[in-house]
Scaffold this motif. Sequence first.
Motif, PDB file in Angstrom:
ATOM      1  N   ASP A 114      13.034   4.619  -5.044  1.00 17.39           N
ATOM      2  CA  ASP A 114      13.228   5.594  -6.120  1.00 17.39           C
ATOM      3  C   ASP A 114      12.492   5.129  -7.367  1.00 17.39           C
ATOM      4  OD1 ASP A 114      14.860   7.351  -4.700  1.00 17.39           O
ATOM      5  OD2 ASP A 114      16.705   6.325  -5.303  1.00 17.39           O
ATOM      6  N   VAL A 115      11.994   6.102  -8.125  1.00 15.78           N
ATOM      7  CA  VAL A 115      11.402   5.838  -9.430  1.00 15.78           C
ATOM      8  C   VAL A 115      12.380   6.402 -10.454  1.00 15.78           C
ATOM      9  CG1 VAL A 115       9.462   6.297 -10.982  1.00 15.78           C
ATOM     10  CG2 VAL A 115       9.048   5.981  -8.521  1.00 15.78           C
ATOM     11  N   TYR A 116      12.936   5.519 -11.279  1.00 14.94           N
ATOM     12  CA  TYR A 116      13.922   5.916 -12.281  1.00 14.94           C
ATOM     13  C   TYR A 116      13.227   6.252 -13.587  1.00 14.94           C
ATOM     14  CZ  TYR A 116      17.119   3.972  -8.888  1.00 14.94           C
ATOM     15  OH  TYR A 116      17.797   3.720  -7.723  1.00 14.94           O
ATOM     16  N   SER A 117      13.737   7.265 -14.248  1.00 17.19           N
ATOM     17  CA  SER A 117      13.170   7.629 -15.542  1.00 17.19           C
ATOM     18  C   SER A 117      13.737   6.704 -16.614  1.00 17.19           C
ATOM     19  CB  SER A 117      13.499   9.085 -15.886  1.00 17.19           C
ATOM     20  OG  SER A 117      12.878   9.423 -17.112  1.00 17.19           O
ATOM     21  N   ASP A 121       0.826  -1.212   0.000  1.00 14.44           N
ATOM     22  CA  ASP A 121       0.000   0.000   0.000  1.00 14.44           C
ATOM     23  C   ASP A 121       0.860   1.261   0.000  1.00 14.44           C
ATOM     24  OD1 ASP A 121      -2.267  -1.557   0.042  1.00 14.44           O
ATOM     25  OD2 ASP A 121      -2.458  -1.490   2.223  1.00 14.44           O
ATOM     26  N   LEU A 122       0.723   2.049  -1.064  1.00 22.29           N
ATOM     27  CA  LEU A 122       1.492   3.292  -1.163  1.00 22.29           C
ATOM     28  C   LEU A 122       0.843   4.379  -0.313  1.00 22.29           C
ATOM     29  CD1 LEU A 122       2.400   3.255  -4.950  1.00 22.29           C
ATOM     30  CD2 LEU A 122       3.829   2.661  -3.018  1.00 22.29           C
ATOM     31  N   VAL A 123       1.698   5.123   0.397  1.00 19.59           N
ATOM     32  CA  VAL A 123       1.204   6.155   1.309  1.00 19.59           C
ATOM     33  C   VAL A 123       1.695   7.554   0.939  1.00 19.59           C
ATOM     34  CG1 VAL A 123       0.890   4.570   3.244  1.00 19.59           C
ATOM     35  CG2 VAL A 123       3.098   5.711   2.951  1.00 19.59           C
ATOM     36  N   TYR A 124       2.695   7.639   0.048  1.00 23.61           N
ATOM     37  CA  TYR A 124       3.254   8.947  -0.316  1.00 23.61           C
ATOM     38  C   TYR A 124       3.979   8.837  -1.650  1.00 23.61           C
ATOM     39  CZ  TYR A 124       6.156  13.157  -0.120  1.00 23.61           C
ATOM     40  OH  TYR A 124       6.767  14.353  -0.418  1.00 23.61           O
ATOM     41  N   VAL A 125       3.851   9.878  -2.461  1.00 25.86           N
ATOM     42  CA  VAL A 125       4.603   9.968  -3.711  1.00 25.86           C
ATOM     43  C   VAL A 125       5.278  11.325  -3.758  1.00 25.86           C
ATOM     44  CG1 VAL A 125       4.500   9.931  -6.233  1.00 25.86           C
ATOM     45  CG2 VAL A 125       2.963   8.468  -4.921  1.00 25.86           C
ATOM     46  N   GLU A 126       6.601  11.321  -3.947  1.00 24.07           N
ATOM     47  CA  GLU A 126       7.353  12.564  -4.124  1.00 24.07           C
ATOM     48  C   GLU A 126       7.543  12.756  -5.623  1.00 24.07           C
ATOM     49  OE1 GLU A 126      11.885  13.949  -3.420  1.00 24.07           O
ATOM     50  OE2 GLU A 126      10.879  13.121  -1.651  1.00 24.07           O
ATOM     51  N   LEU A 127       6.842  13.752  -6.151  1.00 25.55           N
ATOM     52  CA  LEU A 127       6.857  14.001  -7.593  1.00 25.55           C
ATOM     53  C   LEU A 127       8.028  14.893  -7.978  1.00 25.55           C
ATOM     54  CD1 LEU A 127       3.049  14.734  -7.916  1.00 25.55           C
ATOM     55  CD2 LEU A 127       4.219  12.709  -8.790  1.00 25.55           C
ATOM     56  N   ALA A 180      11.654  10.436  -9.102  1.00 28.73           N
ATOM     57  CA  ALA A 180      10.555  10.536  -8.142  1.00 28.73           C
ATOM     58  C   ALA A 180      10.795   9.477  -7.067  1.00 28.73           C
ATOM     59  CB  ALA A 180       9.213  10.301  -8.838  1.00 28.73           C
ATOM     60  N   VAL A 181       9.950   9.518  -6.027  1.00 30.41           N
ATOM     61  CA  VAL A 181      10.037   8.532  -4.951  1.00 30.41           C
ATOM     62  C   VAL A 181       8.621   8.087  -4.609  1.00 30.41           C
ATOM     63  CG1 VAL A 181      10.739   8.100  -2.547  1.00 30.41           C
ATOM     64  CG2 VAL A 181      12.115   9.609  -3.990  1.00 30.41           C
ATOM     65  N   VAL A 182       8.438   6.784  -4.423  1.00 28.62           N
ATOM     66  CA  VAL A 182       7.177   6.262  -3.907  1.00 28.62           C
ATOM     67  C   VAL A 182       7.466   5.617  -2.557  1.00 28.62           C
ATOM     68  CG1 VAL A 182       5.996   5.954  -6.118  1.00 28.62           C
ATOM     69  CG2 VAL A 182       7.436   4.126  -5.254  1.00 28.62           C
ATOM     70  N   PRO A 198      -2.096   8.600  -3.207  1.00 30.73           N
ATOM     71  CA  PRO A 198      -0.997   7.781  -3.735  1.00 30.73           C
ATOM     72  C   PRO A 198      -1.424   6.352  -4.049  1.00 30.73           C
ATOM     73  CG  PRO A 198      -0.683   8.224  -1.392  1.00 30.73           C
ATOM     74  CD  PRO A 198      -1.833   9.076  -1.844  1.00 30.73           C
ATOM     75  N   GLU A 199      -2.496   5.891  -3.389  1.00 34.44           N
ATOM     76  CA  GLU A 199      -2.975   4.527  -3.621  1.00 34.44           C
ATOM     77  C   GLU A 199      -3.535   4.331  -5.026  1.00 34.44           C
ATOM     78  OE1 GLU A 199      -6.436   6.724  -1.600  1.00 34.44           O
ATOM     79  OE2 GLU A 199      -4.250   6.707  -1.446  1.00 34.44           O
ATOM     80  N   THR A 200      -3.692   5.433  -5.783  1.00 32.77           N
ATOM     81  CA  THR A 200      -4.113   5.320  -7.185  1.00 32.77           C
ATOM     82  C   THR A 200      -3.144   4.420  -7.949  1.00 32.77           C
ATOM     83  OG1 THR A 200      -5.116   7.504  -7.091  1.00 32.77           O
ATOM     84  CG2 THR A 200      -4.666   6.623  -9.278  1.00 32.77           C
ATOM     85  N   ILE A 201      -1.861   4.470  -7.597  1.00 34.51           N
ATOM     86  CA  ILE A 201      -0.872   3.610  -8.264  1.00 34.51           C
ATOM     87  C   ILE A 201      -1.188   2.147  -7.980  1.00 34.51           C
ATOM     88  CG2 ILE A 201       1.569   2.956  -8.368  1.00 34.51           C
ATOM     89  CD1 ILE A 201       2.222   5.925  -7.797  1.00 34.51           C
TER      90      ILE A 201
END
Length: 131
Positions: A69-72, A39-45, A59-61, A89-92
Motif C-alpha cells: 500500500d502507498v499511504y498518503s 522491480d515494480l510491475v504494476y501501480v494501482e492509482l 494507491a498500491v505498488v 511502473p518501473e519509472t518509480i
Amino acid sequence: MKEIPGDLMFLKSHEWVRVEDNGTATIGISDHAQDLLGDLVYVELPNVGDTAQAGTAAAVVESVKAASDVYSPVSGEIISVNDALADKPETINEDAYGDGWIFVVKLSDRDELQELLDPDAYAEQIENEED
C-alpha cells in the motif's frame, strides 16, 4: 544510498510529499522503498476526485516480490495521478523522486505536515532500520 532531496517530507512508511506554493502536494514512494520492493510491475492509482486521508492507503505498488500500500502523507482532494505509471511502473524504480511521482492532492490541512519527517530524520530512520 541515493541523496534525499531537501524539499521533501516523509512518512515513516517511506512515502514522500513535496509541497508546492499553490497549495498542492505531490506524493510518491522513496528511493529506499522502491529499492526494498525491487522491480515494480504494476501501480494501482487512486481516482482523480477521491479524497486522500493522511495515514491511509491511497494507491498500491506491486513488484515481483510483493504488493505494498502507498499511504498518503497528507489529506486532500486528489487532483492528478501519474497515468504514465500504468504503462511504465518501473519509472518509480528509475526516478522515485522525479518522474516516478504517484499522485497530487490539494492540501486540506497544512498542519499535518508538522507530523512528517524531514529529510535528515528520514535518513536517520533508514540507517536505524539497516542496523
